[in-house]
Design a protein around this motif. Structure first.
Motif, PDB file in Angstrom:
ATOM      1  N   ILE A 475       0.855  -1.193   0.000  1.00 38.03           N
ATOM      2  CA  ILE A 475       0.000   0.000   0.000  1.00 38.03           C
ATOM      3  C   ILE A 475       0.890   1.241   0.000  1.00 38.03           C
ATOM      4  O   ILE A 475       1.701   1.440   0.905  1.00 38.03           O
ATOM      5  CB  ILE A 475      -0.939  -0.009   1.218  1.00 38.03           C
ATOM      6  N   LEU A 476       0.747   2.022  -1.044  1.00 35.91           N
ATOM      7  CA  LEU A 476       1.605   3.192  -1.221  1.00 35.91           C
ATOM      8  C   LEU A 476       0.892   4.454  -0.765  1.00 35.91           C
ATOM      9  O   LEU A 476      -0.339   4.530  -0.810  1.00 35.91           O
ATOM     10  CB  LEU A 476       1.964   3.356  -2.698  1.00 35.91           C
ATOM     11  N   ASP A 477       1.685   5.434  -0.355  1.00 35.67           N
ATOM     12  CA  ASP A 477       1.118   6.763  -0.120  1.00 35.67           C
ATOM     13  C   ASP A 477       0.832   7.388  -1.469  1.00 35.67           C
ATOM     14  O   ASP A 477       1.406   6.991  -2.480  1.00 35.67           O
ATOM     15  CB  ASP A 477       2.136   7.648   0.616  1.00 35.67           C
ATOM     16  N   GLY A 478      -0.020   8.347  -1.478  1.00 32.71           N
ATOM     17  CA  GLY A 478      -0.212   9.086  -2.729  1.00 32.71           C
ATOM     18  C   GLY A 478      -1.639   9.006  -3.209  1.00 32.71           C
ATOM     19  O   GLY A 478      -2.516   8.483  -2.526  1.00 32.71           O
ATOM     20  N   SER A 479      -1.832   9.557  -4.408  1.00 31.51           N
ATOM     21  CA  SER A 479      -3.181   9.642  -4.950  1.00 31.51           C
ATOM     22  C   SER A 479      -3.642   8.285  -5.452  1.00 31.51           C
ATOM     23  O   SER A 479      -2.931   7.628  -6.212  1.00 31.51           O
ATOM     24  CB  SER A 479      -3.171  10.658  -6.093  1.00 31.51           C
ATOM     25  N   PRO A 480      -4.818   7.866  -5.056  1.00 28.48           N
ATOM     26  CA  PRO A 480      -5.301   6.576  -5.551  1.00 28.48           C
ATOM     27  C   PRO A 480      -5.963   6.681  -6.920  1.00 28.48           C
ATOM     28  O   PRO A 480      -6.751   5.847  -7.289  1.00 28.48           O
ATOM     29  CB  PRO A 480      -6.299   6.157  -4.466  1.00 28.48           C
ATOM     30  N   GLU A 481      -5.628   7.744  -7.683  1.00 28.83           N
ATOM     31  CA  GLU A 481      -6.217   7.924  -9.025  1.00 28.83           C
ATOM     32  C   GLU A 481      -6.010   6.677  -9.888  1.00 28.83           C
ATOM     33  O   GLU A 481      -6.925   6.108 -10.434  1.00 28.83           O
ATOM     34  CB  GLU A 481      -5.543   9.110  -9.722  1.00 28.83           C
ATOM     35  N   SER A 482      -4.741   6.267  -9.974  1.00 31.87           N
ATOM     36  CA  SER A 482      -4.429   5.086 -10.779  1.00 31.87           C
ATOM     37  C   SER A 482      -4.616   3.850  -9.902  1.00 31.87           C
ATOM     38  O   SER A 482      -4.247   3.843  -8.736  1.00 31.87           O
ATOM     39  CB  SER A 482      -2.985   5.186 -11.261  1.00 31.87           C
ATOM     40  N   PRO A 483      -5.180   2.803 -10.471  1.00 29.18           N
ATOM     41  CA  PRO A 483      -5.419   1.624  -9.635  1.00 29.18           C
ATOM     42  C   PRO A 483      -4.135   0.969  -9.146  1.00 29.18           C
ATOM     43  O   PRO A 483      -4.114   0.360  -8.097  1.00 29.18           O
ATOM     44  CB  PRO A 483      -6.194   0.690 -10.555  1.00 29.18           C
ATOM     45  N   LEU A 484      -3.041   1.141  -9.917  1.00 35.32           N
ATOM     46  CA  LEU A 484      -1.810   0.435  -9.567  1.00 35.32           C
ATOM     47  C   LEU A 484      -0.588   1.282  -9.881  1.00 35.32           C
ATOM     48  O   LEU A 484      -0.561   1.988 -10.887  1.00 35.32           O
ATOM     49  CB  LEU A 484      -1.692  -0.839 -10.410  1.00 35.32           C
ATOM     50  N   GLU A 485       0.402   1.168  -9.031  1.00 38.60           N
ATOM     51  CA  GLU A 485       1.670   1.835  -9.301  1.00 38.60           C
ATOM     52  C   GLU A 485       2.582   0.857 -10.072  1.00 38.60           C
ATOM     53  O   GLU A 485       3.124   1.202 -11.103  1.00 38.60           O
ATOM     54  CB  GLU A 485       2.311   2.241  -7.969  1.00 38.60           C
ATOM     55  N   PHE A 486       2.738  -0.314  -9.530  1.00 41.85           N
ATOM     56  CA  PHE A 486       3.518  -1.301 -10.264  1.00 41.85           C
ATOM     57  C   PHE A 486       3.053  -2.718  -9.928  1.00 41.85           C
ATOM     58  O   PHE A 486       2.366  -2.937  -8.922  1.00 41.85           O
ATOM     59  CB  PHE A 486       5.025  -1.158  -9.996  1.00 41.85           C
ATOM     60  N   ILE A 487       3.418  -3.640 -10.796  1.00 46.14           N
ATOM     61  CA  ILE A 487       3.182  -5.064 -10.534  1.00 46.14           C
ATOM     62  C   ILE A 487       4.539  -5.748 -10.564  1.00 46.14           C
ATOM     63  O   ILE A 487       5.356  -5.483 -11.459  1.00 46.14           O
ATOM     64  CB  ILE A 487       2.288  -5.710 -11.617  1.00 46.14           C
ATOM     65  N   GLN A 488       4.775  -6.597  -9.582  1.00 43.34           N
ATOM     66  CA  GLN A 488       6.031  -7.351  -9.571  1.00 43.34           C
ATOM     67  C   GLN A 488       5.696  -8.842  -9.614  1.00 43.34           C
ATOM     68  O   GLN A 488       4.809  -9.300  -8.899  1.00 43.34           O
ATOM     69  CB  GLN A 488       6.791  -7.038  -8.285  1.00 43.34           C
ATOM     70  N   VAL A 489       6.368  -9.554 -10.480  1.00 45.37           N
ATOM     71  CA  VAL A 489       6.169 -11.004 -10.574  1.00 45.37           C
ATOM     72  C   VAL A 489       7.484 -11.679 -10.206  1.00 45.37           C
ATOM     73  O   VAL A 489       8.545 -11.337 -10.749  1.00 45.37           O
ATOM     74  CB  VAL A 489       5.744 -11.418 -12.000  1.00 45.37           C
ATOM     75  N   GLN A 490       7.396 -12.598  -9.275  1.00 49.78           N
ATOM     76  CA  GLN A 490       8.609 -13.314  -8.851  1.00 49.78           C
ATOM     77  C   GLN A 490       8.391 -14.819  -8.964  1.00 49.78           C
ATOM     78  O   GLN A 490       7.322 -15.323  -8.603  1.00 49.78           O
ATOM     79  CB  GLN A 490       8.925 -12.974  -7.390  1.00 49.78           C
ATOM     80  N   ILE A 491       9.392 -15.497  -9.465  1.00 50.05           N
ATOM     81  CA  ILE A 491       9.336 -16.961  -9.496  1.00 50.05           C
ATOM     82  C   ILE A 491      10.423 -17.471  -8.556  1.00 50.05           C
ATOM     83  O   ILE A 491      11.604 -17.137  -8.722  1.00 50.05           O
ATOM     84  CB  ILE A 491       9.547 -17.511 -10.922  1.00 50.05           C
ATOM     85  N   ALA A 492       9.982 -18.240  -7.565  1.00 56.60           N
ATOM     86  CA  ALA A 492      10.914 -18.672  -6.514  1.00 56.60           C
ATOM     87  C   ALA A 492      11.447 -20.073  -6.797  1.00 56.60           C
ATOM     88  O   ALA A 492      10.839 -20.843  -7.547  1.00 56.60           O
ATOM     89  CB  ALA A 492      10.207 -18.639  -5.161  1.00 56.60           C
ATOM     90  N   ASN A 493      12.563 -20.371  -6.166  1.00 48.75           N
ATOM     91  CA  ASN A 493      13.167 -21.717  -6.196  1.00 48.75           C
ATOM     92  C   ASN A 493      13.503 -22.194  -7.608  1.00 48.75           C
ATOM     93  O   ASN A 493      13.270 -23.342  -7.955  1.00 48.75           O
ATOM     94  CB  ASN A 493      12.246 -22.745  -5.523  1.00 48.75           C
ATOM     95  N   VAL A 494      13.993 -21.292  -8.435  1.00 50.89           N
ATOM     96  CA  VAL A 494      14.408 -21.678  -9.781  1.00 50.89           C
ATOM     97  C   VAL A 494      15.752 -21.022 -10.118  1.00 50.89           C
ATOM     98  O   VAL A 494      16.128 -20.022  -9.505  1.00 50.89           O
ATOM     99  CB  VAL A 494      13.382 -21.234 -10.864  1.00 50.89           C
ATOM    100  N   GLU A 495      16.429 -21.623 -11.085  1.00 52.05           N
ATOM    101  CA  GLU A 495      17.614 -20.960 -11.614  1.00 52.05           C
ATOM    102  C   GLU A 495      17.170 -20.059 -12.755  1.00 52.05           C
ATOM    103  O   GLU A 495      16.040 -20.192 -13.243  1.00 52.05           O
ATOM    104  CB  GLU A 495      18.584 -22.001 -12.163  1.00 52.05           C
ATOM    105  N   SER A 496      18.061 -19.172 -13.195  1.00 53.62           N
ATOM    106  CA  SER A 496      17.688 -18.303 -14.305  1.00 53.62           C
ATOM    107  C   SER A 496      18.679 -18.408 -15.450  1.00 53.62           C
ATOM    108  O   SER A 496      19.887 -18.603 -15.232  1.00 53.62           O
ATOM    109  CB  SER A 496      17.603 -16.845 -13.854  1.00 53.62           C
ATOM    110  N   ARG A 497      18.156 -18.269 -16.667  1.00 52.88           N
ATOM    111  CA  ARG A 497      19.002 -18.203 -17.865  1.00 52.88           C
ATOM    112  C   ARG A 497      19.773 -16.898 -17.894  1.00 52.88           C
ATOM    113  O   ARG A 497      20.692 -16.723 -18.698  1.00 52.88           O
ATOM    114  CB  ARG A 497      18.134 -18.216 -19.128  1.00 52.88           C
ATOM    115  N   PHE A 498      19.330 -15.965 -17.060  1.00 51.10           N
ATOM    116  CA  PHE A 498      19.945 -14.648 -17.023  1.00 51.10           C
ATOM    117  C   PHE A 498      20.142 -14.325 -15.534  1.00 51.10           C
ATOM    118  O   PHE A 498      19.217 -13.871 -14.857  1.00 51.10           O
ATOM    119  CB  PHE A 498      18.987 -13.648 -17.698  1.00 51.10           C
ATOM    120  N   ALA A 499      21.330 -14.647 -15.048  1.00 48.05           N
ATOM    121  CA  ALA A 499      21.555 -14.612 -13.598  1.00 48.05           C
ATOM    122  C   ALA A 499      21.178 -13.275 -12.977  1.00 48.05           C
ATOM    123  O   ALA A 499      20.724 -13.215 -11.831  1.00 48.05           O
ATOM    124  CB  ALA A 499      23.018 -14.944 -13.321  1.00 48.05           C
TER     125      ALA A 499
END
Ligand code: NAD
Ligand code: 3PG
Length: 609
Positions: A475-499
């Motif tokens: 929950i961010l401070d600020g104007s709730p005009e926009s429904p979202l500031e950002f979305i973050q997607v994380q995948i856990a317990n995996v290796e990455s092709r791009f460290a």
């Protein structure tokens, strides 16, 4: 973390096994651009409706060159047919056997039925993924296997309002006809008899009518029965008491309703909870001489128990429009019973209702095929239309983040745990994330399978594949005009092709925002970047030094790959940096090799959006 000061972190957590039913089919999608399935595109059009909430629907628009085919398997009003014909190839094939239906269905994008066609799992399986919408030209969807529809990503829509009055009028017609022996007396006169003493009836005025199910039809029956001078009570565990009170009806418990009523009129759907709700036990509790009307579904009565109750004199009369098996057996004791009046499922059968239903279902099916939201979707979550409008760019962002995150996975550990964080200045209960979750699921699953995911089947598919998707709110401070500031997607317990995509906390992490209506990738691992999520992306980690952008840019230019965006995120000057390059075209292997061969480039990856 990202822009905006954090007031409080972490709120509701949900998993993929969310309460809504969701599933999948081929060539169905929610994104506005579908590079993998170019013959279909999808758009979101909020459509106001009779209800305050318009459903979020997995919807499809057929490509301009391919008219969809709609199979109309039961008679539909002309007005609806002509609407359909203006948009699709319409195949009116009535009285198909189950085998014929299964054969035809693989050639159809939509199927329209009434209550006479069983749309079972076999139908969905036989469609080979082509069937995208089932339209039920009426209310009851008990003849459609909703679980199978959902699993196959097929949207089910119905026409819930146009036959309400017709059904209520038929209920009242049966009530009055039963009380005055109209059908029996008619048959008697036609047989040459004149039996005035035999057909003495009972009056309705002052009698208690229990309306079981105070929904659309039940409330209209109640209103009309009040007009006939009846005392009306109702049992409906889910109806608001004030709505009943407004019609002058008291909501009562089940036992009170059935024990005090002179007449019982059934208006609930057939569900596991209502199946055979009138049975030996409940008949035994009723007033001796009770009269029963059923224009809902045959299955809500144990029909053999009703025959016993009639023979025992508990039930004086019954008037039935619906039966467990339709048509009922010719020698059915119930149908043949002298004190039972029957009609062949005619509740919705008025000229007016059938025209209305035909238009209602044709509009719903066409809308769904065009990619609009269906206001009458039965197997998709409901989200207010205005919420959909403002979420639209985030829907695209969500899918693309899912798509990027999963392409960054390397090694063979398998994707199991996904964490999604929504940062917003809105209160937690002011942000409906079901659509976003569905799109992230779509983005994650589609690049790694041959499964096509849509809003109908997203949670189902995730669960089936053992994906655990948790959602967290920041929950961010600020104007709730926009429904979202950002979305973050994380995948856990995996290796990455791009460290470098692994964040300090150990998960593959991608984060995005919407800027001027366009989704942007703004973080990869711990590196801040800024590249619009259009076309495809090359991520490069290199030692930060002058000339890197020029070198990569010129290789792409020489190979005729158009660059749309470039951005560099670095830890500190002359230290490691991640360069994100948006490209319109897919670079050849040689081009990518040339980039990888630049000495300062430590790793790079090409990602398709
Ligand atoms: N005979 C016909 O041709 C005909 C025509 C239209 C509708 N119908 C049938 O009539 C029924 C009602 O249709 P509707 O449009 O009013 O639906 P509706 O959804 O508007 O109303 C159904 C009501 O039943 C209530 N209900 C659910 N479970 C209940 C329970 N265990 N006990 C009591 N009430 C319960 C719900 O809360 C709801 O208010 C459906 O079965 C529908 O298929 C038949
Ligand atoms: O559920 C309904 O809408 C009614 O039972 C009407 O069914 P029908 O369309 O087969 O007449």
């Amino acid at each position: 973390m990202a822009t905006g000061s954090l007031r409080a972190a972490a709120a509701a957590t949900a998993t993929a096994a969310a309460p809504t039913q969701l599933s999948l089919s081929s060539k169905l999608s929610l994104s506005s651009k579908l590079p993998l399935h170019p013959s279909f595109s999808v758009s979101f059009h909020p459509r106001g409706g009779r209800h305050h909430a318009a459903p979020l629907v997995a919807v499809v628009r057929a490509s301009v060159d391919a008219k969809p085919t709609v199979l109309v398997a039961e008679k539909l009003g002309e007005a609806g047919l002509s609407l359909l014909k203006g948009f699709a190839n319409v195949d009116c094939s009535y009285n198909l056997s189950p085998e014929e239906l299964c054969t035809k269905i693989s050639l159809c994008d939509a199927l329209i039925v009434r209550s006479g066609t069983k749309v079972n799992r076999e139908v969905f399986e036989s469609s080979g993924g082509r069937l995208k919408v089932v339209g039920r030209a009426g209310v009851g969807i008990d003849n459609v296997d909703l679980s199978a529809a959902t699993e196959h990503g097929c949207l089910v829509v119905n026409a819930p309002t146009a036959n309400t009055v017709a059904a209520a009028e038929h209920g009242i017609a049966l009530l009055a006809a039963m009380a005055r022996n109209v059908a029996q007396a008619d048959a008697s006169v036609k047989a040459g008899k004149w039996q005035r003493n035999k057909y003495v009836g009972v009056s309705l005025v002052g009698k208690t009518l229990a309306v079981m199910g105070f929904g659309k039809v039940g409330s209209e029956v109640a209103r009309r029965a009040k007009g006939l001078g009846m005392h009306v009570i109702s049992h409906d565990p889910y109806a608001p008491a004030d709505r009943a009170r407004a019609v002058g009806v008291d909501l009562v418990g089940f036992d009170e309703a059935i024990t005090t009523a002179d007449f019982i009129s059934l208006h609930m759907p057939l569900t596991p909870a209502t199946s055979k709700i009138l049975n030996d036990e409940t008949f035994a509790k009723m007033k001796k001489g009770v009269r029963i009307v059923n224009v809902a579904r045959g299955g809500v009565i144990d029909e053999e128990a009703l025959v016993r109750a009639l023979d025992a004199g508990i039930v004086a009369q019954a008037a039935l429009d619906v039966f467990t098996e339709e048509p009922p057996a010719k020698d059915s004791k119930l149908v043949q019973h002298e004190r039972v009046t029957v009609t062949p499922h005619l509740g919705a059968s008025t000229m007016e209702a059938q025209e209305g239903v035909a238009i209602e279902i044709a509009e719903a099916v066409i809308g769904a095929l065009k990619g609009e939201l269906a206001a009458t979707a039965v197997n998709a979550p409901m989200v207010p239309a205005e919420v959909l409008t403002e979420l639209k760019p985030f829907v695209v962002l969500a899918e693309k983040l899912g798509r990027l995150a999963v392409q960054l996975v390397g090694g063979g550990s398998g994707v199991k745990t996904i964490k999604v964080t929504y940062a917003s200045a809105r209160a937690p209960d002011d942000l409906d994330t079901r659509l976003l979750r569905a799109m992230i699921t779509k983005g994650i699953i589609e690049p790694i399978s041959n499964v096509f995911v849509n809003l109908v089947n997203a949670d189902f598919t995730a669960k089936q594949r053992g994906l655990r998707i948790t959602e967290e709110r920041v929950i961010l401070d600020g104007s709730p005009e926009s429904p979202l500031e950002f979305i973050q997607v994380q995948i856990a317990n995996v290796e990455s092709r791009f460290a470098s995509a692994i964040s300090d906390s150990g998960e593959i992490t991608v984060e995005g925002r919407v800027k001027d209506g366009i989704p942007h990738l703004t973080k990869v691992g711990s590196f801040e970047v800024d590249v619009s999520l259009e076309g495809n992306i090359i991520l490069c980690r290199q030692v930060d030094q002058p000339g890197m952008i020029g070198r990569v840019g010129s290789i792409l230019g020489e190979e005729n790959v158009n660059v749309s965006f470039m951005s560099v995120g670095r830890i500190a000057p002359r230290k490691q940096a991640v360069m994100a390059i948006g490209v319109d075209d897919q670079p050849s292997k040689e081009t990518l090799k040339r980039i990888g061969d630049i000495p300062a480039v430590e790793e790079f990856v090409f990602l398709k959006l």
